[in-house]
Design a protein around this motif. Structure first.
Motif, PDB file in Angstrom:
ATOM      1  N   PRO A  55      12.555  51.796 -58.123  1.00 13.38           N
ATOM      2  CA  PRO A  55      11.359  51.185 -57.592  1.00 13.38           C
ATOM      3  C   PRO A  55      10.903  49.711 -58.161  1.00 13.38           C
ATOM      4  O   PRO A  55      10.517  49.763 -59.376  1.00 13.38           O
ATOM      5  N   GLY A  56      10.655  48.910 -57.392  1.00 15.58           N
ATOM      6  CA  GLY A  56      10.380  47.428 -57.897  1.00 15.58           C
ATOM      7  C   GLY A  56      11.392  46.652 -58.710  1.00 15.58           C
ATOM      8  O   GLY A  56      11.322  45.458 -59.000  1.00 15.58           O
ATOM      9  N   GLY A  57      12.670  47.240 -58.530  1.00 18.04           N
ATOM     10  CA  GLY A  57      13.842  46.703 -59.009  1.00 18.04           C
ATOM     11  C   GLY A  57      14.268  45.319 -58.252  1.00 18.04           C
ATOM     12  O   GLY A  57      14.018  45.486 -56.748  1.00 18.04           O
ATOM     13  N   SER A  73      16.974  19.274 -48.312  1.00 17.38           N
ATOM     14  CA  SER A  73      16.914  20.723 -48.422  1.00 17.38           C
ATOM     15  C   SER A  73      17.753  21.283 -49.655  1.00 17.38           C
ATOM     16  O   SER A  73      18.695  20.399 -49.992  1.00 17.38           O
ATOM     17  N   PRO A  74      17.452  22.222 -50.313  1.00 20.54           N
ATOM     18  CA  PRO A  74      18.125  22.551 -51.488  1.00 20.54           C
ATOM     19  C   PRO A  74      19.579  22.812 -51.127  1.00 20.54           C
ATOM     20  O   PRO A  74      20.216  23.340 -49.961  1.00 20.54           O
ATOM     21  N   ARG A  75      20.594  22.462 -52.145  1.00 18.26           N
ATOM     22  CA  ARG A  75      22.014  22.824 -52.197  1.00 18.26           C
ATOM     23  C   ARG A  75      22.302  24.321 -52.619  1.00 18.26           C
ATOM     24  O   ARG A  75      23.122  24.554 -51.743  1.00 18.26           O
ATOM     25  N   ALA A  76      21.428  24.962 -52.916  1.00 21.47           N
ATOM     26  CA  ALA A  76      21.346  26.407 -53.211  1.00 21.47           C
ATOM     27  C   ALA A  76      20.136  26.934 -53.229  1.00 21.47           C
ATOM     28  O   ALA A  76      19.182  26.619 -53.636  1.00 21.47           O
ATOM     29  N   ARG A  77      19.959  28.441 -52.828  1.00 24.04           N
ATOM     30  CA  ARG A  77      18.754  29.139 -53.105  1.00 24.04           C
ATOM     31  C   ARG A  77      19.173  30.587 -53.784  1.00 24.04           C
ATOM     32  O   ARG A  77      20.393  31.042 -53.795  1.00 24.04           O
ATOM     33  N   LEU A  78      18.373  30.992 -54.502  1.00 26.80           N
ATOM     34  CA  LEU A  78      18.485  32.098 -54.931  1.00 26.80           C
ATOM     35  C   LEU A  78      17.856  33.362 -54.015  1.00 26.80           C
ATOM     36  O   LEU A  78      16.592  33.352 -53.421  1.00 26.80           O
ATOM     37  N   VAL A  79      18.702  34.153 -53.488  1.00 29.53           N
ATOM     38  CA  VAL A  79      17.956  35.490 -52.686  1.00 29.53           C
ATOM     39  C   VAL A  79      17.300  36.266 -53.633  1.00 29.53           C
ATOM     40  O   VAL A  79      17.960  37.027 -54.501  1.00 29.53           O
ATOM     41  N   VAL A  80      16.226  36.760 -53.484  1.00 26.67           N
ATOM     42  CA  VAL A  80      15.441  37.750 -54.303  1.00 26.67           C
ATOM     43  C   VAL A  80      15.141  38.950 -53.598  1.00 26.67           C
ATOM     44  O   VAL A  80      14.211  38.567 -52.488  1.00 26.67           O
ATOM     45  N   ALA A  81      15.751  40.081 -53.531  1.00 25.16           N
ATOM     46  CA  ALA A  81      15.473  41.140 -52.752  1.00 25.16           C
ATOM     47  C   ALA A  81      14.985  42.396 -53.583  1.00 25.16           C
ATOM     48  O   ALA A  81      15.732  42.772 -54.719  1.00 25.16           O
ATOM     49  N   THR A  82      13.782  42.734 -53.230  1.00 25.44           N
ATOM     50  CA  THR A  82      13.219  43.829 -54.045  1.00 25.44           C
ATOM     51  C   THR A  82      13.188  45.051 -53.671  1.00 25.44           C
ATOM     52  O   THR A  82      12.635  45.139 -52.209  1.00 25.44           O
ATOM     53  N   ARG A  83      13.239  46.206 -54.202  1.00 26.44           N
ATOM     54  CA  ARG A  83      13.123  47.599 -53.722  1.00 26.44           C
ATOM     55  C   ARG A  83      11.607  47.933 -53.880  1.00 26.44           C
ATOM     56  O   ARG A  83      11.126  47.859 -55.318  1.00 26.44           O
ATOM     57  N   GLU A  84      10.842  48.089 -52.984  1.00 33.41           N
ATOM     58  CA  GLU A  84       9.595  48.427 -53.117  1.00 33.41           C
ATOM     59  C   GLU A  84       9.265  49.874 -53.267  1.00 33.41           C
ATOM     60  O   GLU A  84      10.330  50.533 -52.954  1.00 33.41           O
TER      61      GLU A  84
END
Length: 257
Positions: A168-170, A246-257
């Protein structure tokens, strides 16, 4: 690609007519000498952005290949890093690149002569990412350049497996590039590659799944949310911006709540 160190045209043809697993077993010894390896500038940008999300004790590199992501995680995690892949050949190269003992490389800005931090333990696991053999044990999961090997129908299951491997929170992170402008050379190159791959898979078995245009951001965000993640995007500023700002790339940040 066709340098003295990289694979020959014949070798690539043999690999392309193999299964994904066997193809990567064959490619593994020369993989790091091809454009398929994630460029260092992308690795550096991801590392610098993810560092802001920490600290982390444990990290998982999903579809680790020869270990480029493990190299990132070793600089971010304090205790343990695991690389998982289903290609024995790729794992063999990764093990050779990251010996079991040693010290974490000195961080930028570390004082000259200061002792390097002890490196986290690194383990390697051969497994299919669609069926990860982990309990919720990781603070951070990372994946680089592997998603084209999964059909859209498999994506939710893959994300659910990563979700189940995180505490959780990872956080599950990965970069995603902006799509090339319609009509550009890159656009037609990717379209042509995907078309050729579909013809190959229609005529030849076993299939080799590798598509560049099936990992669309909107669909990805929907599948991550369905898997239980809270998702946000952050620009990878070090990789620059497109002419429209616009940015050439983004970081996807997916959090387990």
């Amino acid at each position: 690609m066709f340098t003295e160190q990289g694979p020959t045209v014949r070798e690539l043809a043999v690999q392309a007519l193999s299964s994904i697993e066997h193809g990567y077993d064959l490619l593994a010894p020369k993989f790091d000498h091809t454009p398929y390896r994630t460029p260092d500038r992308v690795l550096d940008a991801v590392r610098d952005e993810v560092r802001r999300l920490g600290p982390f004790d444990t990290g998982l590199d999903v579809c680790c290949g020869t270990g480029a992501g493990v190299g990132v995680l070793r600089r971010l995690c304090r205790e343990r890093v695991v690389g998982v892949d289903f290609s024995a050949g790729m794992l063999a190269e990764a093990r050779a690149a990251f010996p079991p003992e040693g010290e974490r490389p000195a961080e930028e800005g570390q004082a000259a002569g200061a002792p390097a931090a002890e490196a986290p333990a690194v383990d390697w696991v051969r497994a299919d990412a669609r069926s990860l053999p982990f309990a919720p044990a990781f603070d951070l999961a990372l994946s680089l350049g592997a998603f084209g090997h999964f059909l859209p129908a498999e994506r939710f299951g893959l994300f659910a497996e990563v979700y189940g491997s995180l505490r959780p929170g990872g956080q599950f992170v990965f970069p995603i590039g902006a799509p090339p402008p319609v009509g550009s050379r890159a656009y037609w190159s990717l379209l042509g590659f995907d078309a050729a791959m579909r013809v190959r898979n229609a005529l030849w078995r076993p299939q080799f799944v590798m598509y560049y245009r099936t990992f669309r951001l909107g669909d990805v965000l929907e599948d991550l949310t369905r898997a239980g993640f809270a998702v946000r995007l952050t620009p990878l500023a070090d990789l620059g911006r497109r002419p429209d700002g616009s940015p050439r790339a983004r970081l996807v940040v997916a959090t387990r709540e």
